[in-house]
Design a protein around this motif. Sequence first.
Motif, mmCIF file in Angstrom:
data_model
loop_
_atom_site.group_PDB
_atom_site.id
_atom_site.type_symbol
_atom_site.label_atom_id
_atom_site.label_comp_id
_atom_site.label_asym_id
_atom_site.label_seq_id
_atom_site.Cartn_x
_atom_site.Cartn_y
_atom_site.Cartn_z
ATOM 1 N N LYS A 56 0.827 -1.220 0.000
ATOM 2 C CA LYS A 56 0.000 0.000 0.000
ATOM 3 C C LYS A 56 0.857 1.266 0.000
ATOM 4 N N ARG A 57 1.933 1.249 0.771
ATOM 5 C CA ARG A 57 2.785 2.437 0.909
ATOM 6 C C ARG A 57 3.401 2.864 -0.425
ATOM 7 N N ASP A 58 3.788 1.896 -1.257
ATOM 8 C CA ASP A 58 4.493 2.207 -2.502
ATOM 9 C C ASP A 58 3.606 2.166 -3.747
ATOM 10 N N TYR A 59 2.330 1.914 -3.557
ATOM 11 C CA TYR A 59 1.460 1.689 -4.709
ATOM 12 C C TYR A 59 1.445 2.870 -5.687
ATOM 13 N N MET A 60 1.228 4.080 -5.208
ATOM 14 C CA MET A 60 1.134 5.231 -6.130
ATOM 15 C C MET A 60 2.462 5.471 -6.853
ATOM 16 N N ARG A 61 3.554 5.337 -6.140
ATOM 17 C CA ARG A 61 4.870 5.500 -6.776
ATOM 18 C C ARG A 61 5.086 4.429 -7.850
ATOM 19 N N MET A 62 4.738 3.195 -7.524
ATOM 20 C CA MET A 62 4.904 2.108 -8.483
ATOM 21 C C MET A 62 3.957 2.273 -9.669
ATOM 22 N N LYS A 63 2.756 2.768 -9.413
ATOM 23 C CA LYS A 63 1.802 2.997 -10.500
ATOM 24 C C LYS A 63 2.389 4.006 -11.497
ATOM 25 N N ASP A 64 3.011 5.061 -10.977
ATOM 26 C CA ASP A 64 3.670 6.048 -11.846
ATOM 27 C C ASP A 64 4.836 5.422 -12.613
ATOM 28 N N GLU A 65 5.629 4.605 -11.928
ATOM 29 C CA GLU A 65 6.757 3.938 -12.592
ATOM 30 C C GLU A 65 6.273 2.979 -13.675
ATOM 31 N N PHE A 66 5.209 2.244 -13.382
ATOM 32 C CA PHE A 66 4.648 1.339 -14.381
ATOM 33 C C PHE A 66 4.179 2.127 -15.608
ATOM 34 N N ALA A 67 3.535 3.261 -15.384
ATOM 35 C CA ALA A 67 3.053 4.090 -16.498
ATOM 36 C C ALA A 67 4.225 4.617 -17.315
ATOM 37 N N ARG A 68 5.263 5.105 -16.648
ATOM 38 C CA ARG A 68 6.449 5.609 -17.368
ATOM 39 C C ARG A 68 7.086 4.519 -18.221
ATOM 40 N N ALA A 69 7.074 3.282 -17.719
ATOM 41 C CA ALA A 69 7.685 2.168 -18.447
ATOM 42 C C ALA A 69 6.744 1.567 -19.493
ATOM 43 N N GLY A 70 5.487 2.021 -19.517
ATOM 44 C CA GLY A 70 4.517 1.482 -20.463
ATOM 45 C C GLY A 70 3.883 0.171 -20.004
ATOM 46 N N LEU A 71 4.138 -0.217 -18.767
ATOM 47 C CA LEU A 71 3.589 -1.467 -18.244
ATOM 48 C C LEU A 71 2.079 -1.394 -18.025
ATOM 49 N N ASP A 72 1.573 -0.207 -17.834
ATOM 50 C CA ASP A 72 0.117 -0.060 -17.641
ATOM 51 C C ASP A 72 -0.646 -0.405 -18.913
ATOM 52 N N LYS A 73 0.037 -0.469 -20.046
ATOM 53 C CA LYS A 73 -0.587 -0.808 -21.326
ATOM 54 C C LYS A 73 -0.471 -2.299 -21.650
ATOM 55 N N LYS A 74 0.304 -3.024 -20.870
ATOM 56 C CA LYS A 74 0.496 -4.459 -21.121
ATOM 57 C C LYS A 74 -0.685 -5.221 -20.522
ATOM 58 N N LYS A 75 -1.348 -6.003 -21.362
ATOM 59 C CA LYS A 75 -2.533 -6.731 -20.917
ATOM 60 C C LYS A 75 -2.204 -7.867 -19.959
ATOM 61 N N ASN A 76 -0.967 -8.317 -19.958
ATOM 62 C CA ASN A 76 -0.590 -9.455 -19.116
ATOM 63 C C ASN A 76 0.188 -9.038 -17.864
ATOM 64 N N VAL A 77 0.156 -7.738 -17.542
ATOM 65 C CA VAL A 77 0.835 -7.232 -16.346
ATOM 66 C C VAL A 77 -0.190 -6.532 -15.463
ATOM 67 N N VAL A 78 -0.212 -6.945 -14.199
ATOM 68 C CA VAL A 78 -1.147 -6.354 -13.245
ATOM 69 C C VAL A 78 -0.365 -5.850 -12.038
ATOM 70 N N LEU A 79 -0.569 -4.602 -11.715
ATOM 71 C CA LEU A 79 -0.002 -4.013 -10.505
ATOM 72 C C LEU A 79 -1.129 -3.856 -9.504
ATOM 73 N N THR A 80 -0.880 -4.287 -8.301
ATOM 74 C CA THR A 80 -1.873 -4.154 -7.241
ATOM 75 C C THR A 80 -1.159 -3.778 -5.949
ATOM 76 N N ASP A 81 -1.897 -3.150 -5.056
ATOM 77 C CA ASP A 81 -1.274 -2.785 -3.786
ATOM 78 C C ASP A 81 -1.081 -4.010 -2.905
ATOM 79 N N TYR A 82 -1.993 -4.976 -3.046
ATOM 80 C CA TYR A 82 -1.943 -6.173 -2.212
ATOM 81 C C TYR A 82 -2.704 -7.270 -2.945
ATOM 82 N N ILE A 83 -2.253 -8.492 -2.829
ATOM 83 C CA ILE A 83 -2.953 -9.597 -3.460
ATOM 84 C C ILE A 83 -3.871 -10.209 -2.411
ATOM 85 N N TYR A 84 -5.142 -9.881 -2.519
ATOM 86 C CA TYR A 84 -6.121 -10.286 -1.517
ATOM 87 C C TYR A 84 -6.520 -11.760 -1.617
ATOM 88 N N ASP A 85 -6.340 -12.338 -2.787
ATOM 89 C CA ASP A 85 -6.663 -13.762 -2.975
ATOM 90 C C ASP A 85 -5.375 -14.559 -3.187
#
Length: 162
Positions: free
Chosen positions: A21-50
Amino acid sequence: TALCTLADKFPEVEFYHASGKRDYMRMKDEFARAGLDKKKNVVLTDYIYDMDERMARADLLICRAGAMTISETALLCKAVIFIPSPYVVANHQYKNAKAIYDRGGCELVEEKDFADGKLENTIERLLRDDGLRFEISRKIKVFAEPDANERIYSEIKNLLGI
């Protein structure tokens, strides 16, 4: 980044990354800069609840090397790459992972080796080699203690004289 390369090389593989949770927003920005937010097979989450379901379905796990994580991984007989936290007392996560690595039950990559591409290369090697993943999952099984709860309970009762 390594994840971009791996996501492109293995479009059939789903990559889940829990940032905390602490690093989620920073990582979300890093993922966007790297183009990972556009990859259909990559999921970023703050915590894996299941986590139990995801671990059960996974072909390869990449995780820290705390005692509970090792126990869960061994019980599930999963191929795993342990990345021990360097920020723990007496480097116990490294020692945990090293004991298993020395018996062929995991791959071990330290954070200090990330820049060398060791993590990416290890992931790629394991994703390409079903036999190696099977062998690792078979060898980690010897570290499983399926009756640990009962043994601990029994020992507590013995100590209390019950």
